[in-house]
Design an enzyme around this catalytic site. Sequence first.
Site, PDB file in Angstrom:
ATOM      1  N   LYS A 112       0.856  -1.195   0.000  1.00  0.00           N
ATOM      2  CA  LYS A 112       0.000   0.000   0.000  1.00  0.00           C
ATOM      3  C   LYS A 112       0.884   1.233   0.000  1.00  0.00           C
ATOM      4  O   LYS A 112       1.741   1.401   0.868  1.00  0.00           O
ATOM      5  CB  LYS A 112      -0.903  -0.018   1.238  1.00  0.00           C
ATOM      6  CG  LYS A 112      -1.799   1.197   1.356  1.00  0.00           C
ATOM      7  CD  LYS A 112      -2.769   1.057   2.518  1.00  0.00           C
ATOM      8  CE  LYS A 112      -3.585   2.326   2.701  1.00  0.00           C
ATOM      9  NZ  LYS A 112      -4.540   2.205   3.818  1.00  0.00           N
ATOM     10  N   LYS A 144      -2.384  -1.477  -3.723  1.00  0.00           N
ATOM     11  CA  LYS A 144      -3.260  -0.321  -3.582  1.00  0.00           C
ATOM     12  C   LYS A 144      -2.438   0.959  -3.608  1.00  0.00           C
ATOM     13  O   LYS A 144      -1.434   1.012  -2.890  1.00  0.00           O
ATOM     14  CB  LYS A 144      -4.014  -0.443  -2.252  1.00  0.00           C
ATOM     15  CG  LYS A 144      -4.910   0.733  -1.943  1.00  0.00           C
ATOM     16  CD  LYS A 144      -5.415   0.634  -0.532  1.00  0.00           C
ATOM     17  CE  LYS A 144      -6.132   1.934  -0.218  1.00  0.00           C
ATOM     18  NZ  LYS A 144      -6.543   2.045   1.147  1.00  0.00           N
TER      19      LYS A 144
HETATM   20  C1  PBG Z   1      -7.419   3.104   5.950  1.00  0.00           C
HETATM   21  C2  PBG Z   1      -7.752   3.043   4.500  1.00  0.00           C
HETATM   22  C3  PBG Z   1      -7.601   4.030   3.532  1.00  0.00           C
HETATM   23  C4  PBG Z   1      -8.150   3.517   2.357  1.00  0.00           C
HETATM   24  C5  PBG Z   1      -8.578   2.224   2.651  1.00  0.00           C
HETATM   25  N1  PBG Z   1      -8.303   1.947   3.972  1.00  0.00           N
HETATM   26  C6  PBG Z   1      -7.118   5.427   3.603  1.00  0.00           C
HETATM   27  C7  PBG Z   1      -5.756   5.733   3.984  1.00  0.00           C
HETATM   28  O1  PBG Z   1      -4.874   4.878   4.077  1.00  0.00           O
HETATM   29  O2  PBG Z   1      -5.575   6.927   4.238  1.00  0.00           O
HETATM   30  C8  PBG Z   1      -8.263   4.257   1.048  1.00  0.00           C
HETATM   31  C9  PBG Z   1      -9.326   3.779   0.140  1.00  0.00           C
HETATM   32  C10 PBG Z   1      -9.703   4.708  -0.954  1.00  0.00           C
HETATM   33  O3  PBG Z   1      -9.048   5.746  -1.213  1.00  0.00           O
HETATM   34  O4  PBG Z   1     -10.699   4.404  -1.607  1.00  0.00           O
HETATM   35  N2  PBG Z   1      -6.097   2.899   6.282  1.00  0.00           N
HETATM   36 ZN    ZN Z   2      -5.514   3.571   8.445  1.00  0.00          ZN
END
Ligand code: PBG
Ligand code: ZN
Length: 323
Positions: A194, A247
């Site tokens: 991620k 992601k």
């Molecule tokens: C929480 C999380 C996030 C997303 C999914 N789980 C946001 C982040 O890491 O700030 C993003 C999903 C999206 O942008 O659709 N950690």
């Molecule tokens: Zn988070």
Amino acid sequence: MFARFRRNRMNPVLRDMLQETHLRVDDLMYPLFVRSGEGIKNEVASMPGVYQMSADEIIKECKELLSLGIKSIILFGIPDIKDSVGSEAMCEHSIIANTIRAIKKEYPQMLVATDLCFCEYTDHGHCGVLDPHTHSVDNDTTLHNLGLQAVVHAKSGADLIAPSGMMDGMITAIRAGLDNAGFVNLPIMSYSTKFASAYYGPFRDVAESTPSFGDRRTYQMNPANRLEAINESIADESEGADILMVKPALAYLDIVRDVRNNTSKPLAVYNVSGEYSMLKMAGKAGVIDYDRVMMETLLGFKRAGADIIITYHAKEAVILLNK
Ligand code: PBG
Ligand code: ZN
């Protein structure tokens, strides 16, 4: 005399027979955002078509999803009260725990995945407990809390646990927590690779999880790194993750292919909020043919090697697939 590739493209039936990659309803997982209350369905300006919903509205939504053939959702909670550790997330009556139970009572066939993180629950908006000296997320304290949160989700009836916080060792810790509580058969879908991405902007409006200071670059990955991206997913595989994830998706299709080529585990992509909103806004402006661009994008994720696509487009895509 030059006929070579085009010969196979002349007949539409043959063209379909020779299609190498397919998008199916079963590939899609739909994100839902739950908050307390009743009869609440708030559309969020930065994500047209995406809502914060109360549990009763989520149940109605599940009915519609099942009627379309969408059988899996991923749940995000928006709590009423936030504190420095995100206590609500570890409570048996958290917004998520209550909602899982309500869904499972009405629609036991719905596969309920849960995002496992603390950013929606902490008053500072970071993905775990802060170290008082460095003001960065303390890895090991957060691991302990992730184990507790996972067991709350498991006891409430979650079918798939999806940790998104990018803590080192999170899969080992969560697996141990689940196994000790007797949930040896509950799978973990890790947000294994991620990136610290600006594409999450609209999500943070919906989930109310924008960090109050700083950013997530001490735990989420540098978008420039390819070798590290592979290593992150392989590490989670070796810790026992059952499904891996890359992601965001669109700007990282090379990484999707890299991870696909380096593991035999199932792979998910998260087609994130910013990717969704870009298409939505361009469609609304009449700049692109939204339906076709959406389907082409989703197919691209499959071609890059994804088995599961988490996407806000799921309902719209399925309506087109069913035509
Ligand atoms: C929480 C999380 C996030 C997303 C999914 N789980 C946001 C982040 O890491 O700030 C993003 C999903 C999206 O942008 O659709 N950690
Ligand atoms: Zn988070």
